[in-house]
Structure formats: structure tokens, C-alpha cells
Design a protein around this motif. Structure first.
Motif, PDB file in Angstrom:
ATOM      1  N   GLY A   1       6.746  10.614  -9.278  1.00 26.87           N
ATOM      2  CA  GLY A   1       5.875  11.601  -8.360  1.00 26.87           C
ATOM      3  C   GLY A   1       4.631  11.008  -7.866  1.00 26.87           C
ATOM      4  O   GLY A   1       4.266  11.179  -6.639  1.00 26.87           O
ATOM      5  N   LEU A   2       3.705  10.474  -8.819  1.00 29.60           N
ATOM      6  CA  LEU A   2       2.425   9.707  -8.430  1.00 29.60           C
ATOM      7  C   LEU A   2       2.791   8.510  -7.622  1.00 29.60           C
ATOM      8  O   LEU A   2       1.933   8.343  -6.565  1.00 29.60           O
ATOM      9  N   THR A   3       3.776   7.860  -7.815  1.00 34.15           N
ATOM     10  CA  THR A   3       4.146   6.676  -6.900  1.00 34.15           C
ATOM     11  C   THR A   3       4.603   7.223  -5.505  1.00 34.15           C
ATOM     12  O   THR A   3       4.008   6.529  -4.524  1.00 34.15           O
ATOM     13  N   THR A   4       5.157   8.119  -5.323  1.00 29.14           N
ATOM     14  CA  THR A   4       5.452   8.686  -4.100  1.00 29.14           C
ATOM     15  C   THR A   4       4.208   9.416  -3.457  1.00 29.14           C
ATOM     16  O   THR A   4       4.246   9.072  -2.284  1.00 29.14           O
ATOM     17  N   LEU A   5       3.479   9.887  -4.218  1.00 31.25           N
ATOM     18  CA  LEU A   5       2.057  10.361  -3.625  1.00 31.25           C
ATOM     19  C   LEU A   5       1.323   9.119  -3.122  1.00 31.25           C
ATOM     20  O   LEU A   5       0.854   9.354  -1.870  1.00 31.25           O
ATOM     21  N   VAL A   6       1.275   8.101  -3.740  1.00 30.15           N
ATOM     22  CA  VAL A   6       0.569   6.978  -3.280  1.00 30.15           C
ATOM     23  C   VAL A   6       1.129   6.616  -1.988  1.00 30.15           C
ATOM     24  O   VAL A   6       0.676   6.250  -0.961  1.00 30.15           O
ATOM     25  N   ASN A   7       2.938   6.235  -1.881  1.00 27.54           N
ATOM     26  CA  ASN A   7       3.512   6.038  -0.725  1.00 27.54           C
ATOM     27  C   ASN A   7       3.041   6.657   0.464  1.00 27.54           C
ATOM     28  O   ASN A   7       2.779   6.441   1.540  1.00 27.54           O
TER      29      ASN A   7
ATOM     30  N   THR B   1      -1.811   3.871  12.866  1.00 30.53           N
ATOM     31  CA  THR B   1      -0.854   2.389  12.603  1.00 30.53           C
ATOM     32  C   THR B   1       0.615   2.990  12.921  1.00 30.53           C
ATOM     33  O   THR B   1       1.019   3.820  12.535  1.00 30.53           O
ATOM     34  N   ASP B   2       1.302   1.929  13.460  1.00 30.17           N
ATOM     35  CA  ASP B   2       2.820   1.960  13.813  1.00 30.17           C
ATOM     36  C   ASP B   2       3.456   2.224  12.494  1.00 30.17           C
ATOM     37  O   ASP B   2       3.090   1.853  11.361  1.00 30.17           O
ATOM     38  N   TYR B   3       4.495   3.169  12.393  1.00 28.48           N
ATOM     39  CA  TYR B   3       5.053   3.832  11.291  1.00 28.48           C
ATOM     40  C   TYR B   3       5.713   2.461  10.579  1.00 28.48           C
ATOM     41  O   TYR B   3       5.750   2.734   9.189  1.00 28.48           O
ATOM     42  N   LYS B   4       6.020   1.529  10.985  1.00 28.03           N
ATOM     43  CA  LYS B   4       6.597   0.375  10.353  1.00 28.03           C
ATOM     44  C   LYS B   4       5.715  -0.249   9.599  1.00 28.03           C
ATOM     45  O   LYS B   4       6.165  -0.639   8.360  1.00 28.03           O
ATOM     46  N   LEU B   5       4.572  -0.575  10.475  1.00 26.42           N
ATOM     47  CA  LEU B   5       3.636  -1.298   9.524  1.00 26.42           C
ATOM     48  C   LEU B   5       3.038  -0.465   8.350  1.00 26.42           C
ATOM     49  O   LEU B   5       2.822  -0.844   7.126  1.00 26.42           O
ATOM     50  N   ALA B   6       2.863   0.767   8.729  1.00 25.15           N
ATOM     51  CA  ALA B   6       2.629   1.856   7.671  1.00 25.15           C
ATOM     52  C   ALA B   6       3.361   2.005   6.352  1.00 25.15           C
ATOM     53  O   ALA B   6       2.751   2.118   5.237  1.00 25.15           O
ATOM     54  N   THR B   7       4.576   2.046   6.755  1.00 27.43           N
ATOM     55  CA  THR B   7       5.544   2.124   5.549  1.00 27.43           C
ATOM     56  C   THR B   7       5.502   0.776   4.911  1.00 27.43           C
ATOM     57  O   THR B   7       5.598   0.965   3.533  1.00 27.43           O
ATOM     58  N   SER B   8       5.135  -0.493   5.168  1.00 20.35           N
ATOM     59  CA  SER B   8       5.199  -1.525   4.753  1.00 20.35           C
ATOM     60  C   SER B   8       4.005  -1.803   3.894  1.00 20.35           C
ATOM     61  O   SER B   8       4.083  -1.924   2.550  1.00 20.35           O
ATOM     62  N   ILE B   9       2.832  -1.310   4.292  1.00 25.23           N
ATOM     63  CA  ILE B   9       1.824  -1.240   3.553  1.00 25.23           C
ATOM     64  C   ILE B   9       1.736  -0.135   2.370  1.00 25.23           C
ATOM     65  O   ILE B   9       1.345  -0.632   1.171  1.00 25.23           O
ATOM     66  N   ALA B  10       2.385   0.907   2.720  1.00 28.04           N
ATOM     67  CA  ALA B  10       2.538   2.134   1.595  1.00 28.04           C
ATOM     68  C   ALA B  10       3.585   1.623   0.377  1.00 28.04           C
ATOM     69  O   ALA B  10       3.388   1.809  -0.847  1.00 28.04           O
ATOM     70  N   TRP B  11       4.529   0.916   0.958  1.00 28.92           N
ATOM     71  CA  TRP B  11       5.315   0.075  -0.055  1.00 28.92           C
ATOM     72  C   TRP B  11       4.510  -1.039  -0.902  1.00 28.92           C
ATOM     73  O   TRP B  11       4.869  -0.655  -2.215  1.00 28.92           O
ATOM     74  N   ILE B  12       3.976  -1.671  -0.510  1.00 32.29           N
ATOM     75  CA  ILE B  12       3.234  -2.603  -1.238  1.00 32.29           C
ATOM     76  C   ILE B  12       2.222  -1.889  -2.354  1.00 32.29           C
ATOM     77  O   ILE B  12       2.430  -2.072  -3.335  1.00 32.29           O
ATOM     78  N   LEU B  13       1.423  -1.040  -1.791  1.00 31.14           N
ATOM     79  CA  LEU B  13       0.574  -0.404  -2.866  1.00 31.14           C
ATOM     80  C   LEU B  13       1.491   0.710  -4.096  1.00 31.14           C
ATOM     81  O   LEU B  13       1.251   0.537  -5.241  1.00 31.14           O
ATOM     82  N   SER B  14       2.507   1.245  -3.456  1.00 32.99           N
ATOM     83  CA  SER B  14       3.221   1.918  -4.443  1.00 32.99           C
ATOM     84  C   SER B  14       4.000   1.059  -5.463  1.00 32.99           C
ATOM     85  O   SER B  14       4.283   1.320  -6.486  1.00 32.99           O
ATOM     86  N   VAL B  15       4.508   0.085  -4.776  1.00 37.04           N
ATOM     87  CA  VAL B  15       5.200  -1.034  -5.867  1.00 37.04           C
ATOM     88  C   VAL B  15       4.131  -1.534  -6.926  1.00 37.04           C
ATOM     89  O   VAL B  15       4.505  -1.601  -7.958  1.00 37.04           O
ATOM     90  N   ILE B  16       3.144  -1.762  -6.589  1.00 36.32           N
ATOM     91  CA  ILE B  16       2.042  -2.291  -7.420  1.00 36.32           C
ATOM     92  C   ILE B  16       1.540  -1.228  -8.768  1.00 36.32           C
ATOM     93  O   ILE B  16       1.949  -1.531  -9.750  1.00 36.32           O
TER      94      ILE B  16
END
Length: 138
Positions: free
Chosen positions: A18-24, A37-52
Motif C-alpha cells: 500500500g505504501l509502495t502504491t502510494l509512492v507510485n 508531465t506527460d503521463y508516460k514519463l510520469a508513470t516511468s519516474i513513479a515506477w523507478i521510485l516505487s521499485v526502490i
């Protein structure tokens, strides 16, 4: 693993998932809705932070893995890349084909991504049996 340990693991995963999802979602919201920011770039950056965030919390708090991070990082990233492809692919379908709102799309897609990531983490990444069989049953 006994039934009690299994329940604790699931509850821990749901909490940290849940916390990871919130970060994302929060990262996506800030980048896409507030900064434009374009949704594709925003999705990619959100993915990187949530994966870490997910790797650290899954390893330490959910699966309490004592394996070396170097053993787990490659399978973790492999499955997370698969979930990223699912994430970005479904986002494109929902936003560009079905014309859903980007934030609603992000929330819907994250439900599937969290389920996929739990199964991958539990059975393939942070699974003690996987690493003991690789080491000859030690």
C-alpha cells in the motif's frame, strides 16, 4: 511457514505494498497533474521510485530475507520490469484507447500490478527455497 506467519506476511505485504502504491500514485499525481508531465514519463519516474522503495521494504520487512541483495536484485528487477510493461501498456490502453482519466487509470492499473508483484516476490524473488536449491540445498 505456518499459517500465522503466512498471515503476518500477507498483512505486511499489503501494508508495505500500500505504501509502495502510494509512492507510485503520489509521484504520478505530482508529476502529471501538478507539473504537467506527460503521463508516460510520469508513470516511468513513479515506477523507478516505487521499485526502490519496494525492494527495500519487501526484503527487510515483508519477506525478512537474509539472502544477499545481489542474489535478489536481478530477479526482482526482472519481474518489476514485467510489471512496468504491464503498467505502461494498460495506461496507454486506458488513456489513449478508452479515454479514462489518467489518475483513475493509474489507480486501476495498480491493483493488477500489486497482485502480480506479490506473486512474483513471494514465489520467485524472496523465496528461501529458490536460493537454497541454487546453492545445492545448503
Amino acid at each position: 511457514m505456518n499459517n500465522k506467519d503466512s498471515k503476518i506476511e500477507i498483512i505486511s505485504y499489503l501494508f508495505f505494498g500500500g505504501l509502495t502504491t502510494l509512492v507510485n500514485i503520489i509521484t504520478f499525481f505530482i508529476l502529471n497533474s501538478l507539473l504537467g508531465t506527460d503521463y508516460k514519463l510520469a508513470t516511468s519516474i513513479a515506477w523507478i521510485l516505487s521499485v526502490i522503495f519496494a525492494f527495500i521494504t519487501n526484503k527487510r520487512f515483508v519477506f525478512k530475507s537474509e539472502n544477499s541483495s545481489s542474489q535478489e536484485i536481478l530477479p526482482f528487477l526482472t519481474f518489476r520490469i514485467m510489471s512496468y510493461l504491464m503498467d505502461i501498456g494498460l495506461m496507454i490502453i486506458l488513456i489513449e484507447v478508452i479515454h479514462f482519466h489518467p489518475l483513475i487509470s493509474k489507480i486501476l492499473v495498480n491493483v493488477l500490478v500489486v497482485l502480480f508483484n506479490y506473486i512474483a516476490s513471494k514465489y520467485f524473488v524472496f523465496n528461501r527455497k529458490t536460493y537454497s536449491s541454487m546453492e545445492g540445498g545448503k
